[in-house]
Structure formats: structure tokens, C-alpha cells
Design an enzyme around this catalytic site. Structure first.
Site, PDB file in Angstrom:
ATOM      1  N   HIS A   1       9.579   5.383 -10.246  1.00  0.00           N
ATOM      2  CA  HIS A   1       9.052   4.848  -9.320  1.00  0.00           C
ATOM      3  C   HIS A   1       9.201   5.591  -7.842  1.00  0.00           C
ATOM      4  O   HIS A   1       8.101   5.594  -7.059  1.00  0.00           O
ATOM      5  CB  HIS A   1       9.904   3.298  -9.067  1.00  0.00           C
ATOM      6  CG  HIS A   1       9.117   2.500  -7.901  1.00  0.00           C
ATOM      7  ND1 HIS A   1       8.408   1.452  -8.331  1.00  0.00           N
ATOM      8  CD2 HIS A   1       9.356   2.812  -6.583  1.00  0.00           C
ATOM      9  CE1 HIS A   1       8.130   0.862  -7.308  1.00  0.00           C
ATOM     10  NE2 HIS A   1       8.567   1.375  -6.484  1.00  0.00           N
ATOM     11  N   GLU A   2      10.609   5.974  -7.498  1.00  0.00           N
ATOM     12  CA  GLU A   2      10.651   6.773  -6.202  1.00  0.00           C
ATOM     13  C   GLU A   2       9.718   8.052  -6.247  1.00  0.00           C
ATOM     14  O   GLU A   2       9.070   8.596  -5.326  1.00  0.00           O
ATOM     15  CB  GLU A   2      11.906   6.952  -5.983  1.00  0.00           C
ATOM     16  CG  GLU A   2      12.900   5.610  -6.005  1.00  0.00           C
ATOM     17  CD  GLU A   2      12.423   4.757  -5.094  1.00  0.00           C
ATOM     18  OE1 GLU A   2      11.615   5.231  -3.858  1.00  0.00           O
ATOM     19  OE2 GLU A   2      12.253   3.712  -5.111  1.00  0.00           O
TER      20      GLU A   2
ATOM     21  N   HIS B   1       6.286   7.651  -5.150  1.00  0.00           N
ATOM     22  CA  HIS B   1       6.118   7.559  -3.669  1.00  0.00           C
ATOM     23  C   HIS B   1       6.004   8.878  -2.994  1.00  0.00           C
ATOM     24  O   HIS B   1       5.711   9.112  -1.756  1.00  0.00           O
ATOM     25  CB  HIS B   1       7.436   6.996  -3.134  1.00  0.00           C
ATOM     26  CG  HIS B   1       7.234   5.339  -3.070  1.00  0.00           C
ATOM     27  ND1 HIS B   1       6.083   4.773  -2.644  1.00  0.00           N
ATOM     28  CD2 HIS B   1       8.188   4.452  -3.602  1.00  0.00           C
ATOM     29  CE1 HIS B   1       6.242   3.400  -2.760  1.00  0.00           C
ATOM     30  NE2 HIS B   1       7.388   3.153  -3.451  1.00  0.00           N
TER      31      HIS B   1
ATOM     32  N   HIS C   1       2.158   0.400  -2.033  1.00  0.00           N
ATOM     33  CA  HIS C   1       2.296  -0.132  -3.533  1.00  0.00           C
ATOM     34  C   HIS C   1       0.571  -0.585  -4.101  1.00  0.00           C
ATOM     35  O   HIS C   1       0.764  -1.916  -4.286  1.00  0.00           O
ATOM     36  CB  HIS C   1       3.271  -1.396  -3.884  1.00  0.00           C
ATOM     37  CG  HIS C   1       4.567  -0.680  -3.637  1.00  0.00           C
ATOM     38  ND1 HIS C   1       5.750  -1.688  -3.402  1.00  0.00           N
ATOM     39  CD2 HIS C   1       5.225   0.323  -3.946  1.00  0.00           C
ATOM     40  CE1 HIS C   1       6.892  -1.015  -2.999  1.00  0.00           C
ATOM     41  NE2 HIS C   1       6.414   0.058  -3.601  1.00  0.00           N
TER      42      HIS C   1
END
Length: 349
Positions: A241-242, A245, A251
Site C-alpha cells: 500500500h505504501e 503512494h 486514495h
């Protein structure tokens, strides 16, 4: 005591040493070396073509084909140092070894095929103009070794930092993570752990942070009480998930599509699991993160830019949603005091 017995009548008994065992063989005194090898073949199931006889003190090593020399003339039967050693392997043992070697080779080839088939592949998001915004140590670096976490640093003020360092290094060296980072050309200067106390409120607990599109990635490794470590696969999922980014801050749909892609690449690129998921199911489920939020866990508040990051420090500024680190710490302390007062009031009542 020698390895032969004095011939009695018409027979001669010899002791054959093979694989740390002694085998007495009795044959006529007129027998030849060829007769001895045939008796060994019928007794120990080792054909003459697989036999080597070491005769001590002399004549030494004899191999197939064996001459029909009388044993009485060939063997030093009266020598106190006489010893007869057989070197050879039964065909069934050789066949078993060959079968085992074939199986090992087949499994290794299957792993290689799975790795080539399911390893992470470049996606449009990794080759788009957004890549230029990813924070790297050197945007001109061409070697695949540059696409990694260049430093793994635990928080020194928390208990047992060496164990946290081992955990971070395991994430860095995870075959699936390495494969995905290379495909997307992610180069992150620092991977570190998150202090649970600094990112816990009465409403939520943050699991990870990506600062300045890959300058620093923080992960919640420990339980809230610092007395244990969270599940490895769950933390690896948060890391995926990170990493997303590094490309997208918000999101939005693009972010979740990239997160999905990275998670599947990590799972399939993990050659230690033969490149497959159980039941061929996708590793990513968009509803997973909604369930996390319902239980008070927040993956992150989105990737953010700005502020200062001091490893393990209590000063400096930074944080998400415009709050400084000092404000975040003060809010966490206030919430802890509030909960303590509530528990005290319940105890008196």
C-alpha cells in the site's frame, strides 16, 4: 585375530567388510577370486561389475574383471594384518539415488518456470510520467540493485531494536518485494518502523506512512504494548500500500489499481512459494482495507509532502493533515489520560 579362519577340511571362511559391517563368507578351499566375487554378488546383491576389493596388506585394490586366481595363492591368509574390504553399491541404492536426483531437478525446474511465468511485470503506472516524481537516491541509476530500500533503521528508543532490524531486513529481502520494486523502479532511501504510541488515538491506529513519495516509509511492526510483533504477511500487505503512494498520493481509483497490481506482483514474485497463491486466488481484495478501517485501523491518511522527520526524536515537526509531531504526541497523551480517568471512575463506581 585375522579376517580369515584356518581352512578346515575342504572349506575356507573369509570376513568381508562392507559399510561398517562384517560378513562371513564360506567357500571351498579351491575357490578362485572369480568364485569369491560371484558369492559376494549372490549374498550382498552387488554384481561383480560394481565391486572393488581392497586386499590388505597386498596386493591392494582389485577391480572388475577379476582373474580366476586361486584364493590360497592371492590372499595373505596368514598375515595378522590381513583385511578384505568391499567397495560397491547395490543397484537398487543407485536407482534410488538417481530417482531422488531426478525429482530434485524436476522441482527446481518447476520453481524456475513458475518464477518466470508469475514474476511481476511492468505496468502502465510504472512507466508513466508519474515515475519521475518518485523519490530516489539517483534517478540516473541503471543497476537493478538500486531499486531497493537503501537503509533499514529501527527506532533505537524502543525495546529490542535488533529484532526490528531483522524484521525490516526480511521485508527488504523478500523475493516478492524485490521483484515488484525492480519492475516499478522504486528506490527508497529509508525503511523504518513506526512508534505505535505516536500514531494511536482513541479512534484509530495508523499502520504505515509514506513521506514525500518514497523518501521514508514507516511501518507499524509492533503491537501497541511493544510486547510482540504483528503478522508478517499483514505488514507486507501494508508495505505494498505504501509503495503505491510513491506514485499516487490520493486514495483514488488509480491508487487502488496500482496497490492491487503491486500486491499480486509481490505474491507471484515470491519464488519461495513457487509463485502461486493458494487456490489461485488474488492476494488483493479491495474490501480488506474497509474492514481494517471499521476495526479502528487506518492504513494511512494518504501519502503526504512536507515537514521534517527525525528518527526516534521527540522534537521537530511533521505529521499528516497539517498537524505537527508535537501536536500528534500531545493528542495521544491526552487520549491516554482520558482513558485512564474513565477506568478510574469505573473502578470507584
Amino acid at each position: 585375530m585375522t579376517d580369515s579362519e584356518t581352512p578346515t577340511g575342504d572349506t575356507l571362511t573369509l570376513r568381508i567388510h562392507h559399510r561398517n559391517a562384517s560378513h562371513p563368507l564360506t567357500l571351498p578351499t579351491t575357490s578362485t577370486l572369480t568364485d569369491l566375487t560371484e558369492l559376494i554378488s549372490s549374498t550382498l546383491q552387488i554384481p561383480p561389475t560394481h565391486q572393488k576389493l581392497l586386499i590388505s596388506p597386498s596386493p591392494g585394490m582389485l577391480k572388475h574383471p577379476f582373474p580366476p586366481t586361486p584364493l590360497q595363492d592371492l590372499l595373505p591368509l596368514t598375515s595378522p594384518k590381513f583385511k578384505l574390504t568391499l567397495l560397491g553399491t547395490p543397484p537398487r541404492d543407485i536407482e534410488s539415488l538417481n530417482t531422488h536426483g531426478t525429482e530434485l531437478k524436476a522441482r527446481a525446474e518447476a520453481r524456475d518456470r513458475a518464477h518466470r511465468l508469475y514474476a511481476a511485470k511492468p505496468t502502465p503506472s510504472s512507466t508513466s510520467s508519474n515515475v519521475s516524481k518518485i523519490h530516489t537516491l539517483s534517478n540516473s541509476a541503471n543497476g537493478s540493485g538500486s531499486y531497493t530500500f537503501h537503509r533499514c533503521v529501527p527506532l533505537p528508543h524502543l525495546p529490542n531494536p535488533s529484532k526490528s532490524l531483522t524484521f525490516l531486513e526480511r521485508l527488504r529481502d523478500d523475493p516478492g518485494i524485490k521483484s515488484a520494486m525492480q519492475k516499478h523502479k522504486f528506490s527508497v532511501p529509508l525503511l523504518t518502523e513506526m512508534d505505535p504510541a505516536e500514531h494511536t488515538t482513541s479512534e484509530s491506529r495508523t499502520l504505515g506512512l509514506n513521506r514525500n513519495k518514497g523518501e521514508v516509509i514507516e511501518l507499524r511492526l509492533r503491537t501497541d504494548a511493544y510486547d510482540g510483533y504483528r503478522d508478517y504477511r499483514t505488514i507486507r500487505k501494508t508495505l505494498c500500500h505504501e509503495l503505491a503512494h510513491c506514485v499516487f498520493s490520493e486514495h483514488d481509483r488509480d491508487f487502488w489499481d496500482l496497490t492491487s497490481q503491486i500486491e499480486k506482483e509481490v505474491e507471484r514474485g515470491d519464488w519461495t512459494k513457487s509463485g502461486r497463491t493458494v487456490g489461485e486466488q488474488d492476494f488483493y481484495n479491495p474490501g480488506d482495507w474497509e474492514g481494517v478501517r471499521e476495526h479502528g485501523l487506518v492504513v494511512d491518511e494518504k501519502g503526504w509532502t512536507g515537514g521534517q522527520f527525525v528518527l526516534g526524536g521527540g522534537g521537530g515537526s511533521g505529521g499528516g493533515r497539517g498537524e505537527s509531531r508535537r501536536e500528534v504526541l500531545a493528542k495521544a497523551a491526552e487520549e491516554r489520560m482520558k482513558r485512564a480517568r474513565e477506568r478510574e471512575g469505573e473502578g470507584r463506581s
